[in-house]
Design a protein around this motif. Structure first.
Motif, mmCIF file in Angstrom:
data_model
loop_
_atom_site.group_PDB
_atom_site.id
_atom_site.type_symbol
_atom_site.label_atom_id
_atom_site.label_comp_id
_atom_site.label_asym_id
_atom_site.label_seq_id
_atom_site.Cartn_x
_atom_site.Cartn_y
_atom_site.Cartn_z
ATOM 1 N N ILE A 105 0.786 -1.159 0.063
ATOM 2 C CA ILE A 105 0.045 0.000 -0.051
ATOM 3 C C ILE A 105 0.761 1.237 -0.050
ATOM 4 C CG2 ILE A 105 -1.765 1.331 1.168
ATOM 5 C CD1 ILE A 105 -2.892 -1.422 2.270
ATOM 6 N N LYS A 106 1.960 1.256 0.801
ATOM 7 C CA LYS A 106 2.710 2.575 0.842
ATOM 8 C C LYS A 106 3.620 2.644 -0.338
ATOM 9 C CE LYS A 106 6.630 4.525 3.561
ATOM 10 N NZ LYS A 106 7.599 4.133 4.552
ATOM 11 N N ARG A 107 3.754 1.811 -1.220
ATOM 12 C CA ARG A 107 4.242 1.896 -2.588
ATOM 13 C C ARG A 107 3.352 1.956 -3.641
ATOM 14 N NH1 ARG A 107 7.637 -2.070 -3.994
ATOM 15 N NH2 ARG A 107 9.092 -0.708 -5.087
ATOM 16 N N ASN A 108 1.989 2.203 -3.212
ATOM 17 C CA ASN A 108 0.863 2.453 -4.309
ATOM 18 C C ASN A 108 0.811 1.328 -5.074
ATOM 19 O OD1 ASN A 108 0.622 5.271 -3.696
ATOM 20 N ND2 ASN A 108 2.458 5.661 -4.907
ATOM 21 N N ILE A 109 0.851 -0.158 -4.513
ATOM 22 C CA ILE A 109 0.744 -1.487 -5.069
ATOM 23 C C ILE A 109 -0.719 -1.584 -4.721
ATOM 24 C CG2 ILE A 109 1.068 -3.899 -5.072
ATOM 25 C CD1 ILE A 109 3.942 -2.968 -4.689
ATOM 26 N N SER A 110 -1.878 -1.966 -5.538
ATOM 27 C CA SER A 110 -3.256 -2.135 -5.274
ATOM 28 C C SER A 110 -3.398 -3.472 -4.445
ATOM 29 C CB SER A 110 -3.868 -2.492 -6.541
ATOM 30 O OG SER A 110 -3.661 -3.883 -7.006
ATOM 31 N N VAL A 111 -4.476 -3.480 -3.702
ATOM 32 C CA VAL A 111 -4.672 -4.477 -2.610
ATOM 33 C C VAL A 111 -4.857 -5.901 -3.456
ATOM 34 C CG1 VAL A 111 -6.316 -5.259 -0.945
ATOM 35 C CG2 VAL A 111 -5.624 -3.034 -1.106
ATOM 36 N N LYS A 112 -5.427 -5.628 -4.754
ATOM 37 C CA LYS A 112 -5.621 -7.010 -5.456
ATOM 38 C C LYS A 112 -4.454 -7.539 -5.936
ATOM 39 C CE LYS A 112 -7.646 -8.300 -10.069
ATOM 40 N NZ LYS A 112 -8.279 -8.119 -11.309
ATOM 41 N N HIS A 113 -3.338 -6.761 -6.238
ATOM 42 C CA HIS A 113 -2.256 -7.372 -6.599
ATOM 43 C C HIS A 113 -1.445 -7.969 -5.272
ATOM 44 C CE1 HIS A 113 1.594 -7.489 -9.144
ATOM 45 N NE2 HIS A 113 2.105 -7.017 -7.911
ATOM 46 N N ILE A 114 -1.513 -7.423 -4.154
ATOM 47 C CA ILE A 114 -1.000 -7.688 -2.851
ATOM 48 C C ILE A 114 -1.767 -9.117 -2.612
ATOM 49 C CG2 ILE A 114 -0.946 -7.310 -0.524
ATOM 50 C CD1 ILE A 114 -0.754 -4.524 -1.021
ATOM 51 N N MET A 115 -3.003 -9.080 -2.694
ATOM 52 C CA MET A 115 -3.650 -10.495 -2.502
ATOM 53 C C MET A 115 -2.981 -11.563 -3.388
ATOM 54 S SD MET A 115 -5.364 -10.169 0.152
ATOM 55 C CE MET A 115 -4.147 -9.090 0.705
ATOM 56 N N THR A 116 -2.806 -11.255 -4.672
ATOM 57 C CA THR A 116 -2.259 -12.188 -5.628
ATOM 58 C C THR A 116 -1.192 -12.703 -5.316
ATOM 59 O OG1 THR A 116 -3.410 -10.898 -7.519
ATOM 60 C CG2 THR A 116 -1.613 -12.443 -8.081
ATOM 61 N N SER A 117 -0.176 -11.909 -4.816
ATOM 62 C CA SER A 117 0.961 -12.336 -4.142
ATOM 63 C C SER A 117 0.817 -13.351 -2.957
ATOM 64 C CB SER A 117 1.915 -11.351 -3.714
ATOM 65 O OG SER A 117 2.439 -10.351 -4.867
ATOM 66 N N CYS A 118 -0.222 -13.093 -2.276
ATOM 67 C CA CYS A 118 -0.365 -13.748 -1.003
ATOM 68 C C CYS A 118 -0.839 -15.258 -1.406
ATOM 69 C CB CYS A 118 -1.362 -13.267 -0.089
ATOM 70 S SG CYS A 118 -0.653 -11.888 0.589
ATOM 71 N N SER A 119 -1.728 -15.220 -2.533
ATOM 72 C CA SER A 119 -2.423 -16.431 -3.044
ATOM 73 C C SER A 119 -1.277 -17.248 -3.863
ATOM 74 C CB SER A 119 -3.593 -16.185 -3.801
ATOM 75 O OG SER A 119 -4.478 -15.455 -3.332
ATOM 76 N N THR A 120 -0.241 -16.699 -4.440
ATOM 77 C CA THR A 120 0.528 -17.308 -5.077
ATOM 78 C C THR A 120 1.443 -18.284 -4.266
ATOM 79 O OG1 THR A 120 0.500 -15.662 -6.981
ATOM 80 C CG2 THR A 120 2.586 -17.176 -6.740
ATOM 81 N N ALA A 121 1.782 -17.362 -3.422
ATOM 82 C CA ALA A 121 2.459 -18.040 -2.015
ATOM 83 C C ALA A 121 2.073 -19.032 -1.317
ATOM 84 C CB ALA A 121 3.038 -16.842 -0.938
ATOM 85 N N VAL A 122 0.666 -19.019 -1.209
ATOM 86 C CA VAL A 122 0.232 -20.164 -0.384
ATOM 87 C C VAL A 122 0.013 -21.582 -1.420
ATOM 88 C CG1 VAL A 122 -2.189 -20.947 0.475
ATOM 89 C CG2 VAL A 122 -1.528 -18.776 1.135
ATOM 90 N N ALA A 123 -0.326 -21.029 -2.668
ATOM 91 C CA ALA A 123 -0.495 -22.208 -3.797
ATOM 92 C C ALA A 123 1.104 -23.011 -3.861
ATOM 93 C CB ALA A 123 -0.670 -21.655 -4.953
ATOM 94 N N ALA A 124 1.835 -22.375 -3.610
ATOM 95 C CA ALA A 124 3.229 -22.903 -3.923
ATOM 96 C C ALA A 124 3.677 -23.856 -2.582
ATOM 97 C CB ALA A 124 4.514 -21.554 -3.886
ATOM 98 N N ILE A 125 2.872 -23.598 -1.487
ATOM 99 C CA ILE A 125 3.508 -24.333 -0.379
ATOM 100 C C ILE A 125 2.468 -25.548 -0.041
ATOM 101 C CG2 ILE A 125 4.872 -22.594 0.687
ATOM 102 C CD1 ILE A 125 2.319 -22.335 2.676
ATOM 103 N N ALA A 126 1.342 -25.385 -0.794
ATOM 104 C CA ALA A 126 0.155 -26.485 -0.744
ATOM 105 C C ALA A 126 0.764 -27.974 -0.555
ATOM 106 C CB ALA A 126 -0.848 -26.397 -1.810
#
Length: 448
Positions: free
Chosen positions: A289-310
């Motif tokens: 957020i501080k770097r003007n990255i959208s919440v949608k993009h942040i959540m995509t990163s989080c989802s990708t991380a979880v998928a990688a460790i499934a």
């Protein structure tokens, strides 16, 4: 008989994974059922036993492990890891480049799992090696030593987090002791060892390596990167919070007064789950957020991380099922009786069992989880420091990474090594880490 059944189960697990290339999670479930039947556990109870083992193990770590993966991904995707690496390398200069890589990798290794840290750091060290006209392996050994040490000693990595939960050890204490043990271990394995092995097998330090299989990696411009202080703070925040909680508990116990609100508050936010929740929220702001990255993009990163460790989560759960079968099958109790009256330290025993399973199975995490099923019954008969037993299990599970470990092949291929060179560098380095880790744990036991 329990030990014979256990040995047969381990051998069969190796065959399923190595020869038949069966998925590790499925193999663990098959072996767990096989072992349960051999132990004489009633058929009607086996399914419930497997569910209890999987649920009990994942219940300890799912939140910490999942949020830890998200945190690492956010720091990486925002360029925070690149910033930490480049600033430290710039500050230390070319004469102390190995030390700079060692420190940067250790910091990044705390926030990121081994494979993620390896893929992230490889392009950076290859670029530096090309500029300095040195072999990538010269920087690769300090990097992999740091990442491996964090992977096997420090929460929120899966091995130490799971084992701490199984043994009932305080994760904050494991983290504190783990850092104390990891620092000298990494210095020996990451800085001193390369000087020796370079004389033994100099050809390995002439290889150029090849990381083309990593594909295109994102390299940020300086103006696109978050600041060094913010990057470092975000990556280290779980450590700061968990260690703060542990120190608060120690202070409260020392002064024999738990009613101080500020100490209770620090202890609360230092709980691993709470610390990880706070850390991920902070990372969403500082790295997004501080770097003007959208919440949608942040959540995509989080989802990708979880998928990688499934799959890793499933494997850990499968290891938990096998562990539960060993406990209910009476193997641990049998070993407990076997060592009754013995002067063998549970720290040394945990290290030995984990080392044998690691060499046999390849996976450090599965070896560590399986060890708990054999060691837990022993702990009730010994006055052992549970945090140190946890670290000893982690140390044993690092030993002798060889052909049945995916990391062995990653190191071989990326650095362009022959089989012999990989054994003399990566395998030997992981063994040195395991032995040094045990020695420093035993030394620490004298003082704690």
């Amino acid at each position: 008989m329990p030990l014979i059944i256990t040995a047969c189960a381990v051998v069969l697990l190796i065959i399923l994974i190595s020869k038949f290339r069966m998925n590790t999670f499925i193999s663990l479930l098959i072996i767990s059922i096989f072992a349960a039947i051999c132990f004489g556990i009633p058929l009607n109870n086996i399914a419930q036993l497997l569910e209890a083992g999987i649920g009990g193990t994942l219940g300890h770590i799912a939140l910490i492990f999942g949020l830890g993966a998200m945190l690492g991904r956010l720091v990486a995707d925002a360029g925070g890891a690149q910033q930490i690496s480049m600033v430290l390398i710039d500050k230390f200069g070319t004469t102390k480049i190995q030390l700079a890589v060692l420190i940067a990798s250790f910091i990044i290794g705390i926030a990121m799992f081994f494979e993620v840290g390896l893929v992230l750091l490889l392009p950076i060290i290859f670029s530096i090696a090309k500029e300095m006209k040195i072999a990538p392996l010269y920087l690769g050994i300090p990097m992999t030593a740091s990442l491996l040490s964090a992977h096997c000693f420090l929460p929120p990595h899966p091995g130490p987090t799971v084992i701490a939960g199984e043994y009932g050890a305080n994760i904050g204490t494991v983290l504190l002791y783990g850092i104390i043990v990891a620092i000298p271990t990494v210095i020996i394995a990451g800085l001193l060892f390369p000087k020796i092995v370079k004389r033994i097998i100099p050809n390995a330090f002439e290889r150029n390596g090849n990381i083309s299989t990593l594909g295109t990696t994102t390299v940020f411009k300086n103006e696109e990167l978050p600041s060094f202080s913010i990057s470092l703070f975000t990556a280290m925040l779980p450590v700061i919070l968990m260690m703060g909680g542990t120190i608060s508990t120690i202070v409260a116990d020392f002064i024999n007064f738990k009613g101080i609100y500020i100490l209770n508050l620090i202890e609360f936010i230092g709980k691993p789950s709470i610390a990880m929740i706070i850390s991920i929220l902070v990372a969403m702001y500082t790295m997004g957020i501080k770097r003007n990255i959208s919440v949608k993009h942040i959540m995509t990163s989080c989802s990708t991380a979880v998928a990688a460790i499934a799959m890793m989560l499933l494997i850990i759960g499968g290891g938990g099922a096998f562990k539960q079968v060993l406990i209910d099958g009476g193997v641990g109790q049998y070993i407990s009786v076997l060592f009754e009256g013995s002067s063998v330290s549970p720290i040394i025993l945990a290290w030995c069992v984990a080392a044998i399973l690691r060499i046999s199975l390849g996976s450090a995490t599965v070896a560590a989880i399986s060890t708990s099923g054999l060691i837990i019954p022993l702990l009730s008969t010994y006055d052992a420091n549970l945090a140190l037993v946890t670290l000893a299990t982690g140390a044993g599970s690092t030993i002798a990474s060889h052909v049945n470990d995916a990391a062995f092949w990653m190191v071989k291929e990326y650095f362009g090594l022959t089989m012999k060179e990989t054994f003399f560098t990566w395998t030997l380095m992981s063994t040195i880490q395991a032995i040094c880790g045990l020695l420093f744990i035993l030394l620490l036991e004298i003082f704690v």
